[in-house]
Design a protein around this motif. Structure first.
Motif, PDB file in Angstrom:
ATOM      1  N   THR A 212       0.840  -1.201   0.000  1.00  0.00           N
ATOM      2  CA  THR A 212       0.000   0.000   0.000  1.00  0.00           C
ATOM      3  C   THR A 212       0.871   1.246   0.000  1.00  0.00           C
ATOM      4  OG1 THR A 212      -0.114   0.302   2.396  1.00  0.00           O
ATOM      5  CG2 THR A 212      -1.706  -1.234   1.419  1.00  0.00           C
ATOM      6  N   GLU A 213       0.271   2.342  -0.392  1.00  0.00           N
ATOM      7  CA  GLU A 213       0.970   3.632  -0.350  1.00  0.00           C
ATOM      8  C   GLU A 213       1.285   4.033   1.088  1.00  0.00           C
ATOM      9  OE1 GLU A 213       2.152   5.419  -2.863  1.00  0.00           O
ATOM     10  OE2 GLU A 213       1.458   3.865  -4.261  1.00  0.00           O
ATOM     11  N   ALA A 214       0.405   3.677   2.021  1.00  0.00           N
ATOM     12  CA  ALA A 214       0.646   4.016   3.423  1.00  0.00           C
ATOM     13  C   ALA A 214       1.894   3.309   3.945  1.00  0.00           C
ATOM     14  CB  ALA A 214      -0.575   3.639   4.272  1.00  0.00           C
ATOM     15  N   VAL A 215       2.099   2.069   3.533  1.00  0.00           N
ATOM     16  CA  VAL A 215       3.291   1.347   3.952  1.00  0.00           C
ATOM     17  C   VAL A 215       4.529   1.978   3.332  1.00  0.00           C
ATOM     18  CG1 VAL A 215       4.508  -0.860   3.831  1.00  0.00           C
ATOM     19  CG2 VAL A 215       2.061  -0.816   4.337  1.00  0.00           C
ATOM     20  N   ILE A 216       4.447   2.354   2.078  1.00  0.00           N
ATOM     21  CA  ILE A 216       5.587   3.009   1.418  1.00  0.00           C
ATOM     22  C   ILE A 216       5.939   4.299   2.136  1.00  0.00           C
ATOM     23  CG2 ILE A 216       6.331   4.162  -0.706  1.00  0.00           C
ATOM     24  CD1 ILE A 216       4.586   2.094  -2.230  1.00  0.00           C
ATOM     25  N   SER A 217       4.932   5.098   2.461  1.00  0.00           N
ATOM     26  CA  SER A 217       5.177   6.364   3.155  1.00  0.00           C
ATOM     27  C   SER A 217       5.833   6.136   4.512  1.00  0.00           C
ATOM     28  CB  SER A 217       3.855   7.121   3.334  1.00  0.00           C
ATOM     29  OG  SER A 217       4.054   8.327   4.046  1.00  0.00           O
ATOM     30  N   ALA A 218       5.320   5.171   5.275  1.00  0.00           N
ATOM     31  CA  ALA A 218       5.874   4.892   6.602  1.00  0.00           C
ATOM     32  C   ALA A 218       7.301   4.369   6.513  1.00  0.00           C
ATOM     33  CB  ALA A 218       4.998   3.886   7.333  1.00  0.00           C
ATOM     34  N   SER A 219       7.650   3.757   5.384  1.00  0.00           N
ATOM     35  CA  SER A 219       8.958   3.112   5.228  1.00  0.00           C
ATOM     36  C   SER A 219       9.989   3.995   4.543  1.00  0.00           C
ATOM     37  CB  SER A 219       8.796   1.812   4.429  1.00  0.00           C
ATOM     38  OG  SER A 219       7.829   0.970   5.010  1.00  0.00           O
ATOM     39  N   THR A 220       9.660   5.240   4.280  1.00  0.00           N
ATOM     40  CA  THR A 220      10.579   6.132   3.575  1.00  0.00           C
ATOM     41  C   THR A 220      11.934   6.194   4.272  1.00  0.00           C
ATOM     42  OG1 THR A 220       8.740   7.483   2.762  1.00  0.00           O
ATOM     43  CG2 THR A 220      10.932   8.492   2.753  1.00  0.00           C
ATOM     44  N   ALA A 247       6.891 -11.737  -2.417  1.00  0.00           N
ATOM     45  CA  ALA A 247       8.254 -11.251  -2.203  1.00  0.00           C
ATOM     46  C   ALA A 247       8.584 -10.125  -3.181  1.00  0.00           C
ATOM     47  CB  ALA A 247       9.247 -12.396  -2.353  1.00  0.00           C
ATOM     48  N   GLN A 248       8.120 -10.253  -4.412  1.00  0.00           N
ATOM     49  CA  GLN A 248       8.360  -9.198  -5.397  1.00  0.00           C
ATOM     50  C   GLN A 248       7.661  -7.905  -4.997  1.00  0.00           C
ATOM     51  OE1 GLN A 248       6.461  -8.758  -9.552  1.00  0.00           O
ATOM     52  NE2 GLN A 248       8.327  -9.929  -9.944  1.00  0.00           N
ATOM     53  N   GLN A 249       6.441  -8.012  -4.519  1.00  0.00           N
ATOM     54  CA  GLN A 249       5.718  -6.816  -4.089  1.00  0.00           C
ATOM     55  C   GLN A 249       6.407  -6.161  -2.889  1.00  0.00           C
ATOM     56  OE1 GLN A 249       1.897  -8.674  -3.543  1.00  0.00           O
ATOM     57  NE2 GLN A 249       1.092  -7.878  -5.477  1.00  0.00           N
ATOM     58  N   ALA A 250       6.855  -6.965  -1.940  1.00  0.00           N
ATOM     59  CA  ALA A 250       7.576  -6.412  -0.788  1.00  0.00           C
ATOM     60  C   ALA A 250       8.828  -5.675  -1.249  1.00  0.00           C
ATOM     61  CB  ALA A 250       7.942  -7.529   0.186  1.00  0.00           C
ATOM     62  N   ALA A 251       9.524  -6.255  -2.223  1.00  0.00           N
ATOM     63  CA  ALA A 251      10.738  -5.629  -2.741  1.00  0.00           C
ATOM     64  C   ALA A 251      10.424  -4.326  -3.471  1.00  0.00           C
ATOM     65  CB  ALA A 251      11.459  -6.594  -3.670  1.00  0.00           C
ATOM     66  N   THR A 252       9.306  -4.293  -4.165  1.00  0.00           N
ATOM     67  CA  THR A 252       8.899  -3.063  -4.851  1.00  0.00           C
ATOM     68  C   THR A 252       8.576  -1.965  -3.848  1.00  0.00           C
ATOM     69  OG1 THR A 252       8.033  -4.318  -6.728  1.00  0.00           O
ATOM     70  CG2 THR A 252       7.221  -2.065  -6.458  1.00  0.00           C
ATOM     71  N   ALA A 254       9.849  -1.696  -0.850  1.00  0.00           N
ATOM     72  CA  ALA A 254      11.125  -1.266  -0.281  1.00  0.00           C
ATOM     73  C   ALA A 254      11.879  -0.349  -1.242  1.00  0.00           C
ATOM     74  CB  ALA A 254      11.979  -2.483   0.065  1.00  0.00           C
ATOM     75  N   SER A 255      11.849  -0.669  -2.518  1.00  0.00           N
ATOM     76  CA  SER A 255      12.533   0.164  -3.523  1.00  0.00           C
ATOM     77  C   SER A 255      11.905   1.548  -3.606  1.00  0.00           C
ATOM     78  CB  SER A 255      12.482  -0.522  -4.889  1.00  0.00           C
ATOM     79  OG  SER A 255      13.207  -1.715  -4.898  1.00  0.00           O
ATOM     80  N   THR A 285      14.451  -7.679  -7.600  1.00  0.00           N
ATOM     81  CA  THR A 285      13.787  -6.370  -7.645  1.00  0.00           C
ATOM     82  C   THR A 285      14.488  -5.326  -6.800  1.00  0.00           C
ATOM     83  OG1 THR A 285      11.638  -7.402  -8.049  1.00  0.00           O
ATOM     84  CG2 THR A 285      11.605  -5.171  -7.138  1.00  0.00           C
ATOM     85  N   PHE A 286      14.965  -5.736  -5.618  1.00  0.00           N
ATOM     86  CA  PHE A 286      15.503  -4.763  -4.648  1.00  0.00           C
ATOM     87  C   PHE A 286      17.018  -4.744  -4.584  1.00  0.00           C
ATOM     88  CE2 PHE A 286      16.680  -3.612  -0.215  1.00  0.00           C
ATOM     89  CZ  PHE A 286      16.165  -2.325  -0.188  1.00  0.00           C
TER      90      PHE A 286
END
Length: 309
Positions: A212-220, A247-252, A254-255, A285-286
């Motif tokens: 999710t975008e929320a996870v990406i934001s929190a992980s900046t 795993a690919q989505q998690a890596a995306t 993180a990237s 991916t990462f």
């Protein structure tokens, strides 16, 4: 700061992987994120100690909470007296209270259960904050981010002495941000002897979630992102149906977040004999800073490299 992976399996444990539990140690504090079945035994097995400061639950599915009654009973048998705070997604604190009551868990030490809405701080310390963020699972759920404050810049003792500052209290005053006056009337300002503020560390644990975008934001710029990676990408439909990530989505994620390292967790039992496809998928991916820890693995989270001179 250290992370010990106490449980890295999905809903079904394996002979090698316990259900979800992550222990974070920071100075003298220990934070436990999720308490899958048998967590107290994992803590004994991997010698982490039981001095837990706080428990943070991402959601109430059994593989994340069934170890809670046993752990609290173990703490009670060990004569714990220190109060314990438990944070759980908003609207679920009553469910945790009922769960503990039903299991006959009534420890002698105080247990305080708090609702933790997404996007809010659950702990505000003078050196760090633990905040929740929204995740996308099949129930009320949150992730947690431990975010350290900036630290003071490095004090340049050699430069201070060159400017005539005597060794002693004036060093500390300058490092604390106050100008000092020398005996000859010269004023020395902090910016003359103190470097730029140094960044702290950020560790993010998603629990179970789709990307999710929320996870990406929190992980900046996270120094470590611990992300659900239950399936390989050929089972992305199943991941979506069950509210998980590949795993690919998690890596995306993180990237896109600019995370420095990615730990894959909540691994389906279908990969019990070989987790290499998951790890390879994330690395593709990462990059090489993606890894899939085993139960009991402990890693150190160093300060950012800008700290090194």
């Amino acid at each position: 700061m250290e992370i010990t992976f106490l449980g890295t399996s999905g809903a079904v444990p394996t002979t090698q992987r316990n259900p979800s539990a992550i222990l974070l140690r920071r100075k003298g504090e220990r934070f436990l994120f999720d308490v899958g079945e048998g967590t107290q035994r994992q803590m004994m097995r991997f010698s982490t100690g039981f001095g837990i400061s706080t428990i943070c639950l991402t959601h109430l599915h059994g593989d994340h909470v069934l170890g809670l009654p046993g752990l609290l009973q173990t703490l009670d048998f060990n004569e714990r007296a220190t109060p314990l705070d438990i944070y759980t997604p908003a609207g679920t604190s009553g469910d945790i209270e009922d769960f503990l009551d039903a299991s006959g868990t009534t420890p002698d030490f105080r247990v305080q259960i708090h609702d933790a809405p997404p996007g809010n701080p659950v702990i505000e310390h003078e050196e760090y904050t633990i905040r929740t963020f929204e995740t996308d699972h099949r129930t009320r759920s949150v992730g947690y981010a431990l975010i350290e404050d900036e630290r003071k810049g490095r004090f340049d003792r050699e430069r201070a002495e060159e400017l005539g500052v005597p060794v002693g209290p004036k060093f500390q005053q300058l490092h604390e941000g106050s100008s000092v006056e020398l005996e000859d009337g010269t004023v020395v300002h902090p910016e003359q002897v103190v470097g730029e503020p140094r960044p702290g560390r950020r560790v993010v644990y998603t629990g179970d979630t789709q990307p999710t975008e929320a996870v990406i934001s929190a992980s900046t710029d996270a120094d470590l992102l611990i992300h659900d990676a239950m399936f390989t990408h050929d089972r992305s439909d199943r991941a979506q149906q069950t509210g998980h990530a590949t795993a690919q989505q998690a890596a995306t994620v993180a990237s896109r977040a600019g995370a420095k390292r990615l730990a894959l967790t909540h691994i389906s039992s279908r990969y019990a004999s070989n987790v290499t496809p998951l790890e390879n998928e994330a690395i593709e991916t990462f990059g090489d800073d993606a890894f899939l820890p085993d139960d009991g693995d402990t890693i150190t989270i160093p300060y950012p490299k800008t700290d090194i001179e």
